[in-house]
Design an enzyme around this catalytic site. Structure first.
Site, PDB file in Angstrom:
ATOM      1  CB  ALA A  66       4.145  -4.557   0.094  1.00 43.39           C
ATOM      2  N   GLY A 111       7.733  -5.842  -3.517  1.00 42.34           N
ATOM      3  CA  GLY A 111       7.435  -7.215  -3.094  1.00 42.34           C
ATOM      4  C   GLY A 111       7.187  -8.148  -4.275  1.00 42.34           C
ATOM      5  CD  GLU A 114      11.281  -7.481  -1.428  1.00 44.20           C
ATOM      6  OE1 GLU A 114      10.121  -7.020  -1.367  1.00 44.20           O
ATOM      7  OE2 GLU A 114      12.114  -7.334  -0.520  1.00 44.20           O
ATOM      8  CD  GLU A 134      10.914  -2.090  -2.121  1.00 41.09           C
ATOM      9  OE1 GLU A 134      11.757  -1.750  -2.982  1.00 41.09           O
ATOM     10  OE2 GLU A 134      10.381  -3.203  -2.102  1.00 41.09           O
TER      11      GLU A 134
HETATM   12  N1  COA Z   1      -0.024  -0.886  -3.470  1.00 32.16           N
HETATM   13  C1  COA Z   1      -1.298  -0.471  -3.505  1.00 32.16           C
HETATM   14  N2  COA Z   1      -1.949  -0.136  -4.618  1.00 32.16           N
HETATM   15  C2  COA Z   1      -1.275  -0.200  -5.762  1.00 32.16           C
HETATM   16  C3  COA Z   1       0.069  -0.604  -5.831  1.00 32.16           C
HETATM   17  C4  COA Z   1       0.697  -0.946  -4.599  1.00 32.16           C
HETATM   18  N3  COA Z   1       1.975  -1.389  -4.561  1.00 32.16           N
HETATM   19  N4  COA Z   1       0.498  -0.541  -7.108  1.00 32.16           N
HETATM   20  C5  COA Z   1      -0.565  -0.122  -7.828  1.00 32.16           C
HETATM   21  N5  COA Z   1      -1.618   0.085  -7.021  1.00 32.16           N
HETATM   22  C6  COA Z   1      -2.972   0.535  -7.397  1.00 32.16           C
HETATM   23  C7  COA Z   1      -2.999   2.024  -7.711  1.00 32.16           C
HETATM   24  O1  COA Z   1      -3.119   2.765  -6.517  1.00 32.16           O
HETATM   25  C8  COA Z   1      -4.240   2.087  -8.565  1.00 32.16           C
HETATM   26  O2  COA Z   1      -5.375   1.990  -7.737  1.00 32.16           O
HETATM   27  P1  COA Z   1      -6.660   2.977  -7.992  1.00 32.16           P
HETATM   28  O3  COA Z   1      -7.084   2.668  -9.414  1.00 32.16           O
HETATM   29  O4  COA Z   1      -7.644   2.528  -6.951  1.00 32.16           O
HETATM   30  O5  COA Z   1      -6.147   4.357  -7.853  1.00 32.16           O
HETATM   31  C9  COA Z   1      -4.179   0.786  -9.369  1.00 32.16           C
HETATM   32  O6  COA Z   1      -3.339  -0.080  -8.624  1.00 32.16           O
HETATM   33  C10 COA Z   1      -3.575   0.964 -10.746  1.00 32.16           C
HETATM   34  O7  COA Z   1      -2.297   1.573 -10.618  1.00 32.16           O
HETATM   35  P2  COA Z   1      -1.886   2.951 -11.323  1.00 32.16           P
HETATM   36  O8  COA Z   1      -0.810   3.585 -10.522  1.00 32.16           O
HETATM   37  O9  COA Z   1      -3.088   3.777 -11.623  1.00 32.16           O
HETATM   38  O10 COA Z   1      -1.292   2.392 -12.695  1.00 32.16           O
HETATM   39  P3  COA Z   1      -0.181   3.091 -13.615  1.00 32.16           P
HETATM   40  O11 COA Z   1      -0.188   2.326 -14.907  1.00 32.16           O
HETATM   41  O12 COA Z   1      -0.398   4.556 -13.671  1.00 32.16           O
HETATM   42  O13 COA Z   1       1.204   2.829 -12.862  1.00 32.16           O
HETATM   43  C11 COA Z   1       2.796   1.519 -11.626  1.00 32.16           C
HETATM   44  C12 COA Z   1       1.669   1.519 -12.672  1.00 32.16           C
HETATM   45  C13 COA Z   1       3.160   0.072 -11.327  1.00 32.16           C
HETATM   46  C14 COA Z   1       4.018   2.271 -12.197  1.00 32.16           C
HETATM   47  C15 COA Z   1       2.316   2.244 -10.354  1.00 32.16           C
HETATM   48  O14 COA Z   1       1.082   1.659  -9.968  1.00 32.16           O
HETATM   49  C16 COA Z   1       3.244   2.140  -9.179  1.00 32.16           C
HETATM   50  O15 COA Z   1       4.267   2.816  -9.145  1.00 32.16           O
HETATM   51  N6  COA Z   1       2.897   1.310  -8.160  1.00 32.16           N
HETATM   52  C17 COA Z   1       3.603   1.205  -6.937  1.00 32.16           C
HETATM   53  C18 COA Z   1       4.861   0.402  -7.112  1.00 32.16           C
HETATM   54  C19 COA Z   1       5.650   0.364  -5.818  1.00 32.16           C
HETATM   55  O16 COA Z   1       6.133   1.370  -5.326  1.00 32.16           O
HETATM   56  N7  COA Z   1       5.805  -0.834  -5.266  1.00 32.16           N
HETATM   57  C20 COA Z   1       6.572  -1.076  -4.083  1.00 32.16           C
HETATM   58  C21 COA Z   1       5.698  -1.038  -2.902  1.00 32.16           C
HETATM   59  S1  COA Z   1       6.672  -1.267  -1.432  1.00 32.16           S
END
Ligand code: COA
Length: 260
Positions: A66, A111, A114, A134
């Site tokens: 999400a 999400g 999910e 989460e």
């Molecule tokens: N919601 C909003 N934005 C998200 C996102 C999410 N769930 N997951 C990634 N993004 C965005 C990042 O903020 C970033 O945006 P920006 O370039 O404007 O800063 C972009 O996507 C790229 O992600 P980034 O974190 O820079 O890539 P990474 O390779 O360093 O890491 C992940 C990849 C997937 C490990 C990391 O993005 C992450 O942990 N995301 C969240 C996962 C999460 O907690 N999901 C559950 C949500 S309830």
């Protein structure tokens, strides 16, 4: 309705839906959710889409969860409403009477995991990673994750993922039964297409009834679930396809199913 965050294309009877926000790793914001609601409603009403594939744009993510940016300032009531909306969407996807395959091409987190679990089958590329992170955000999964994960991989493994918030790689997801198959990234499209073709070759009403028997039966006591299975089994005998399927077998020829 034209979509801003989804790419749709029809390929050999399958509708491919690509969540298309690669700069945000295809995170599910309110617009994506609204468009998915519409796309699922369209699918339910469109007999030309006989199978469904869900995937993510780019090479890095299926769906990274999400959209965390939309969580700031949510009240408890708004949080509950958001979860109910996501649950209804994923339940509607899971209730489609046609096969839904997740082509998991990278991160499937929160999400995104999910969403993949709401699909009937999952094929992952070897670079995919799965997780329900989460708890690391002070949340719990709200789109069915606490329920579908233990149903798919068992309580112990599900709790390990839920309580640590850690991710697992595609090979572990396969070993744990979270995905049906793992292929190299360049082979994902072909592998999903082949799986869809195999399903589209069998009797369509049988597919719909297997999906219904499993989906409803898993939430019923065995005895009730078996009654339901028997009712669906009986209904098969009212179809042209059971005559075609059995005749084709006896005549040693391929069956030509009409879905009637
Ligand atoms: N919601 C909003 N934005 C998200 C996102 C999410 N769930 N997951 C990634 N993004 C965005 C990042 O903020 C970033 O945006 P920006 O370039 O404007 O800063 C972009 O996507 C790229 O992600 P980034 O974190 O820079 O890539 P990474 O390779 O360093 O890491 C992940 C990849 C997937 C490990 C990391 O993005 C992450 O942990 N995301 C969240 C996962 C999460 O907690 N999901 C559950 C949500 S309830």
């Amino acid at each position: 309705m034209p979509f801003e965050n989804l790419l749709l294309r029809d390929e050999d009877g399958a509708r491919w839906i690509t969540v298309n926000r690669p700069a945000k790793l295809n995170a599910l914001n309110a617009s994506v959710i609204a468009e998915l609601e519409q796309a699922v409603a369209d699918l339910a009403a469109d007999p030309s889409a006989r199978a469904v594939v869900i995937t993510g744009a780019g090479e890095k993510a299926f769906v990274a969860g999400a959209d965390i940016g939309e969580f700031a300032g949510l009240s408890a009531d708004a949080g509950q409403a958001l979860a109910r909306r996501g649950q209804r969407l994923f339940d509607a996807l899971a209730a489609l009477p046609k096969p839904v395959i997740a082509a998991v091409n990278g991160f499937a987190l929160g999400g995104g995991c999910e969403l993949a679990m709401a699909c009937h089958l999952r094929v992952a590329s070897s670079n995919a990673r799965f997780g329900q992170p989460e708890a690391k955000l002070g949340l719990i999964p709200g789109y069915g994750g606490t329920q579908r994960l233990p149903r798919l991989i068992g309580m112990g493994r599900a709790l390990e993922m839920l309580l640590t918030g850690g991710t697992i790689d595609a090979a572990t997801a396969h070993a744990w039964g979270l995905v049906n198959k793992v292929v190299e990234p360049g082979e994902l499209h072909g592998a999903v297409q082949k799986l869809a073709e195999e399903i589209l070759a069998v009797a369509p009403l049988s597919v719909a009834r297997c999906l219904e028997a499993v989906r409803l039966g898993l939430n019923l006591p065995l005895e009730q679930a078996e009654r339901h299975e028997a009712a669906l089994f009986g209904l098969c005998f009212a179809t042209d396809d059971v005559r075609e399927g059995t005749s084709a077998f006896l005549e040693k020829r391929p069956a030509r199913f009409t879905g009637k």
